[in-house]
Write a protein that holds these residues in place. Structure first.
Motif, mmCIF file in Angstrom:
data_model
loop_
_atom_site.group_PDB
_atom_site.id
_atom_site.type_symbol
_atom_site.label_atom_id
_atom_site.label_comp_id
_atom_site.label_asym_id
_atom_site.label_seq_id
_atom_site.Cartn_x
_atom_site.Cartn_y
_atom_site.Cartn_z
ATOM 1 N N ALA A 79 -9.327 73.300 -20.074
ATOM 2 C CA ALA A 79 -9.599 72.177 -20.962
ATOM 3 C C ALA A 79 -11.103 71.948 -20.957
ATOM 4 O O ALA A 79 -11.730 71.912 -19.898
ATOM 5 C CB ALA A 79 -8.869 70.931 -20.487
ATOM 6 N N SER A 91 -7.056 71.071 -17.205
ATOM 7 C CA SER A 91 -5.671 71.338 -17.583
ATOM 8 C C SER A 91 -4.804 71.482 -16.346
ATOM 9 O O SER A 91 -5.238 72.015 -15.329
ATOM 10 C CB SER A 91 -5.590 72.624 -18.406
ATOM 11 N N ILE A 263 -8.008 72.538 -25.616
ATOM 12 C CA ILE A 263 -7.133 73.196 -24.656
ATOM 13 C C ILE A 263 -6.940 74.640 -25.096
ATOM 14 O O ILE A 263 -6.494 74.898 -26.213
ATOM 15 C CB ILE A 263 -5.753 72.502 -24.567
#
Length: 449
Positions: A79, A91, A263
């Protein structure tokens, strides 16, 4: 004739005595004052240990969060924030690939209260020393702090609050007056209400009722973080938001403003994420070794953490081949650090990406990253040696402070009785050695704090 002051710790008794009488009292009570010094040393030692145990807890918890984020699909996802001055992102593996528009409207913050400036007595005390209970209510919780003759100094009051988990700081101004500041936990629900029963001075200093008497001044209110994610409003009591804003991602808010969070997923992320794991482990190892050489030398909880984490890397926890780890570029040096050979890692990833990933995380949670995360969580759990040590040390500090209060009271009474006796013995027809004036050189109880 030179004189000295012998005073009770609660300020209720004060007498100036001749230097000769003072010295006789001091000599008679030499063994008690030595015992008091040893007691103070024990309290200081325990307070230092408690602080170090807190650092150990924090270091393990931080590493566990990073290791956990790199398990499962997290090993191959990342991320990224377009504006790191607004927020950073990581993430945890389940976030859907894509770009998310974030608008941070408000940061979470804790309530901040400050007292009026106040003076202390000649012996540094605040109030009479009468036992006083300070109750702090916030959210659905409350905590109580006891202030008495053993800790009714600005520093003692701050320490008592901190021991209860409330962040209080005592500041001395240029004019010699003190002020106390109280920092609450972030989140609107953690707004504080403070009630005081006991000493009138402390009650007049610390009382704070949002709907009533406010002796403390609020300089900032408790607030939630407020942000929108693709237009949807999110509120959070902290500035670290896991899953609630973006499922499978953690946002760390830094300032108000806008940022896109991207992402991405793919095998190319595995190498970068493994480097992050190695870096996090080595940061943890450095902190553990520093504590081992300092405040937690020979400590059971610390040695357990160092040994068990290191053993996982040496053995693979019984489920990971250390030979295959080495072939993928992961090994351990003599200081316990993880070593990453990037050339070996890239070659292994090019040969069989899935096989490398399974060394670190697997469906049955037996990869090395899975095991490290699980072990760090166990080392900080409520049943861990670390938690038990922390509780025992905190209880010992409370017990020692109680002993100190009792010792202070007993020594004060004994010193004043001896001063009266020796003064009477020294009296002459011209008058008494017990005087009401003169320049004192100190008290027998300075060492009691």
């Amino acid at each position: 004739m030179a004189t000295s002051s012998i005073s009770s710790t609660n300020g209720s008794t004060s007498a100036m005595v001749s230097a000769d009488v003072y010295n006789r009292v001091q000599q008679t009570m030499a063994s008690q004052t030595s015992a008091a010094a040893k007691l103070n040393a024990s309290i200081t030692k325990d307070q230092t240990k408690l602080s170090a145990l807190g650092q150990l807890q924090s270091a393990l918890a931080s590493f566990q969060q990073i290791a956990a984020s790199l398990t499962g699909n997290g090993l191959s996802t990342s991320a990224a924030s377009s504006a790191k001055t607004v927020l950073t992102a990581s993430s945890t593996g389940t976030a859907k690939a894509g770009t998310y528009a974030i608008d941070v409207k408000q940061l979470a913050q804790g309530q901040f209260l400050t007292s009026e400036d106040f003076d202390v007595s000649a012996d540094g005390k605040v109030g009479s020393g009468a036992t006083t209970t300070v109750k702090i209510e916030f959210g659905a919780s409350s905590k109580s702090v006891t202030i008495d003759a053993s800790n009714n100094t600005p520093a003692g009051i701050a320490a008592a609050f901190k021991a209860a988990g409330i962040d209080v700081t005592a500041v001395k101004g240029d004019d010699g007056k003190y002020a106390l500041s109280i920092a609450g936990q972030p989140g609107a629900a953690n707004s504080m209400r403070i009630s005081v029963s006991g000493d009138a001075t402390l009650k007049n200093l610390l009382t704070y009722d949002p709907a009533g008497t406010q002796k403390l001044k609020q300089t900032s209110a408790a607030m939630d973080a407020i942000l929108t994610v693709d237009g949807k409003e999110i509120k959070s009591p902290t500035n670290t938001i896991k899953d609630a804003a973006i499922d499978g991602a953690t946002l760390n808010l830094v300032a108000t403003g806008k940022s896109d969070v991207n992402i991405s997923a793919g095998s190319a992320q595995i190498g970068d994420n493994l480097k992050a794991l190695v870096s996090a482990y080595n940061d943890l190892n450095a902190k553990l070794l520093k504590l081992q050489k300092g405040s937690l030398k020979s400590d059971t909880a610390l040695n357990q953490a160092i040994s068990q984490l290191s053993t996982l890397l040496k053995t693979g926890g019984g489920s990971v081949s250390v030979t295959k780890l080495a072939a993928a570029g992961i090994s351990q040096d003599k200081d316990g650090n993880m070593v990453l050979d990037d050339k070996k890692l890239q070659a292994a990833l090019a040969s069989d990406t899935a096989a490398v990933a399974k060394l670190f995380t697997s469906d049955d949670k037996r990869g090395i990253a899975d095991l490290l995360s699980s072990k760090a969580a166990a080392l900080t759990s409520t049943n861990s040696v670390l938690t038990k040590e922390t509780s025992m040390t905190s209880n010992e500090i409370t017990s020692l402070n109680s002993k100190k209060a009792a010792m202070t009271k007993a020594m004060t009474a004994q010193a004043n009785a001896l001063a009266a006796l020796y003064t009477a013995q020294a009296q002459t027809g011209a008058g008494s050695a017990l005087t009401a004036g003169g320049k004192g050189t100190g008290t027998l109880f300075d060492m009691l704090g």
